[in-house]
Enzyme design. Structure first.
Site, short mmCIF file in Angstrom:
data_model
loop_
_atom_site.label_atom_id
_atom_site.label_comp_id
_atom_site.label_asym_id
_atom_site.label_seq_id
_atom_site.Cartn_x
_atom_site.Cartn_y
_atom_site.Cartn_z
N HIS A 229 0.85 -1.32 -0.03
CA HIS A 229 -0.05 -0.08 -0.12
C HIS A 229 0.88 1.08 -0.11
CE1 HIS A 229 -4.29 -1.42 0.55
NE2 HIS A 229 -3.52 -2.49 0.70
N ASN A 608 -24.22 22.52 -14.38
CA ASN A 608 -24.01 24.09 -14.70
C ASN A 608 -23.57 24.48 -16.17
OD1 ASN A 608 -21.56 23.71 -14.64
ND2 ASN A 608 -20.88 25.07 -13.25
N GLU A 617 -17.24 14.12 -6.61
CA GLU A 617 -18.64 14.26 -5.91
C GLU A 617 -19.84 13.36 -6.48
OE1 GLU A 617 -19.56 15.92 -3.04
OE2 GLU A 617 -17.35 15.91 -3.10
#
EC number: 3.1.3.16
Length: 640
Positions: A229, A608, A617
């Protein structure tokens, strides 16, 4: 007297009945705990396998789409600078000022043990270290690491025992516990941290800072091994979003310069994952480890010549290992494939009880190695023991292969509160390893086993149901193919076969069925109940269910891919970039979704209408909703 003897016999019989009942009760709880851990581990390894598959995607992209249609994807220069292009310290540290209003820890270079204490106290108070100091610590650590060999050689003595810690995975409380029980690193208290300090936990950067500062103060007594990792590509989503591109740029190099192992007293090999039948320690001592940037970027030919072909609208560009464009097809430095595979094996492999060496199908990288392989490699290099980490163990450690392989795991409560202990090892030449266990808890009193098992299995079933709902369309088709009578029911064996065939988690589905589906009085499964009380929330209601499930299932992979092409780190990519990358992704992963659906979704995502998509998001908007969770009470769930 006879009366007394009779009473004693009854009492003994009652005690035996109670004892047998309790033993059975505890055994059932342990079985339930085992099933829950199996679910957690199966899903964890499936996720790692998915990340490993990203490496083939990036290779596919670099090799097959090194010439692309300009109108589909504007090729821009990756911001991840390679080492030869890295600028001096001024660009990374001095350009960031620490404001007078900053009230967190202030480090003084050169660092001393006082700075270790300062940092520990600050992080205990949940203070944040300013980016200026983070960059300076990483920059100085990288400079020292570059001078170190691939394998650090350490000697122990009765007056200088060595402590070895396994995976911490960003769990800061476990590091505090280790230091509390075992003391801080010092010249007389040396440590090896055997990889996977970061990722998954919420305090990865804090742990990295404590370990790096301690390393800078005691470079000969605190040793850092690379884990699977410690990989900047696998950390892309978290570090890009939280800590900015300068930190990621230095982390990329710091991870690559971490030593890949430690040899203790010339007889104990300490590496993160394991070995294979072809492990060559002589070769590994001399590989250029810093060229191993990421497991997701395997060696590939990237210096092919592509002819400009106006008919196909090709542009003569190629990608290097980081996605940066090379306009002249100049060669890229990589580790040779066999050296790259050697490092993958020691970072990713796991021991198994069966003799031989087999592909690690669970994780998708490295191998499974048996006792014969361990004996062969240890004998070849005159070693006595292999200490490795990489796997969560219920007791924090495990000994296998006739005592020649020890697994040490230091992140307690890794999957869920109460799921496992953490442990560390103390080594001293001429004596057997000593194991120390602990379990961090914020509770004032330790929960009883029944409560801990309930918490574990509830969480395990919850994440398993999330995996099930992400394949609802595929599972429904599989169920219906088996349901020849169109009754909505299957035998338990048929249902279990479909679950394993689609999900591939290697789980005991028959034993888990009572927690996942409704079963009628004849023992048949109402298969559509596999999806009851759970659904994926749609951020865009017009999206088709198959597309929603696909985006949810691959959301982590897509986040890494989109972050890799988000060159200004704004969190935004153009609608055209989204479409082009989805084309590559769906072609490689064989995702059968009509382009028109994706185009429609891309337009809806551009809220938009400025031609850009906030993809992070958007991906987070696909989440699973569990209904009626409060109906599950202790004792209702029973994985045993």
């Amino acid at each position: 007297v006879p009366c007394s003897s009779s009473s004693l016999a009854v009492s003994l019989k009652a005690a035996l009945i109670i004892q047998n009942w309790y033993r059975g009760y505890k055994a059932r709880l342990k079985a339930r705990q085992h099933y829950a851990l199996t679910i957690f581990q199966s899903i964890e390894y499936a996720d790692e396998q998915g990340q490993m598959q990203l490496s083939t995607f990036f290779s596919f992209m670099f090799e097959n789409y090194a010439h692309v249609h300009k109108e589909e994807l504007e090729l821009r220069k990756q911001s991840l600078e390679s080492e030869q292009d890295m600028r001096d310290r001024h660009d990374y540290v001095d350009l960031i000022d620490v404001p007078d209003s900053y009230n967190g820890p202030r480090l003084q270079f050169p660092l001393t043990c006082t700075d270790i204490d300062l940092l520990l106290e600050a992080f205990k108070e949940q203070q944040i270290l300013h980016a200026h100091y983070v960059l300076e610590v990483l920059f100085e650590t990288k400079k020292v690491l570059k001078q170190m060999p691939n394998f650090t050689h350490v000697q122990t003595s009765p007056s200088k025992e060595l402590t070895i810690c396994g995976d911490l995975h960003g769990k800061l409380d476990d590091l505090f516990m280790i230091f509390y029980k075992n003391g801080l690193p010092s010249e007389n208290n040396p440590y090896v941290f055997n990889g996977d300090f970061v990722d998954r936990g919420k305090n990865s950067i804090e742990i990295l800072m404590i370990l790096c500062v301690s390393f800078l103060v005691y470079p000969n007594d605190l040793h850092l091994n690379r884990g699977n990792h410690e990989d900047f590509m696998m950390n892309l989503s978290s570090y890009f979003q939280l800590h900015g591109k300068r930190i990621l740029q230095i982390l990329e190099e710091l991870y690559a310069w971490l030593p890949i192992g430690t040899i203790v007293d010339n007889e104990i090999l300490v590496i993160h994952g394991g070995i294979s039948e072809t492990t060559d320690l002589n070769l590994l001592h001399h590989v250029e480890r810093n060229k191993m940037k990421s497991v997701l970027i395997p060696p590939t030919e990237t210096n092919r010549d592509y002819d400009t072909d106006s008919k196909h609208n090709k542009v003569g560009v190629t990608f290097n290992a980081h996605g940066r464009i090379k306009t002249n097809g100049s060669p890229i430095e990589h580790l040779p494939k066999h050296e790259w595979e050697q490092i993958i094996d020691i970072l990713w492999s796991d021991p198994r009880g069966k003799n031989g060496c087999f592909p690690n199908t669970g994780r998708g990288g490295g191998c499974y190695f048996g006792p014969d392989v361990t004996s062969k490699i240890l004998n070849k290099y005159q070693l006595k023991m292999l200490i490795r980490s990489h796997e969560c163990k219920p007791e924090g450690y495990e000994i296998c292969h006739d005592g020649k392989v020890v697994t040490i795991f230091s992140a307690s409560n890794y999957y869920e509160e109460g799921s496992n202990r953490g442990a560390y090892i103390k080594l001293c030449s001429g004596t057997a390893p000593r194991f120390f266990q602990y379990q961090v808890t914020k509770a004032t009193c330790f929960q009883p086993l029944r409560q801990r098992v309930y918490t574990m299995e509830s969480s395990a079933i919850k994440i398993l149901k999330e995996r099930v709902i992400s394949r609802k369309s595929d599972l429904t088709r599989a169920f219906q193919l088996q349901d020849h009578r169109k009754s909505g029911k299957l035998s338990l064996s048929q249902w279990a076969f479909c679950m394993e065939n689609i999900l591939g988690l290697n789980l005991p589905w028959r034993s888990l069925s009572s927690n996942l589906v409704n079963i009628d009085k004849n023992g048949n499964v109402e298969y559509m109940s596999s999806f009851q009380n759970i659904h994926i929330e749609k951020p865009v209601q017009e999206a088709h269910s198959t597309l929603v499930e696909t985006l949810y299932r691959y959301r982590s992979d897509l986040e890494i891919i989109f972050n890799a092409i988000d060159t200004d780190h704004s969190g935004l990519i153009s609608v055209e970039e989204f479409r082009a990358m989805w084309k590559l992704f769906s072609a490689h992963y064989n995702v059968l979704i009509d382009d028109s659906q994706v185009n429609k979704l891309a337009n809806l995502m551009d809220l938009n209408k400025d031609g850009s998509i906030d993809f992070n998001e958007f991906l987070k908007a696909f989440y699973v909703v569990h209904r009626y969770e409060d109906l599950m009470k202790p004792g209702v769930t029973n994985l045993g």
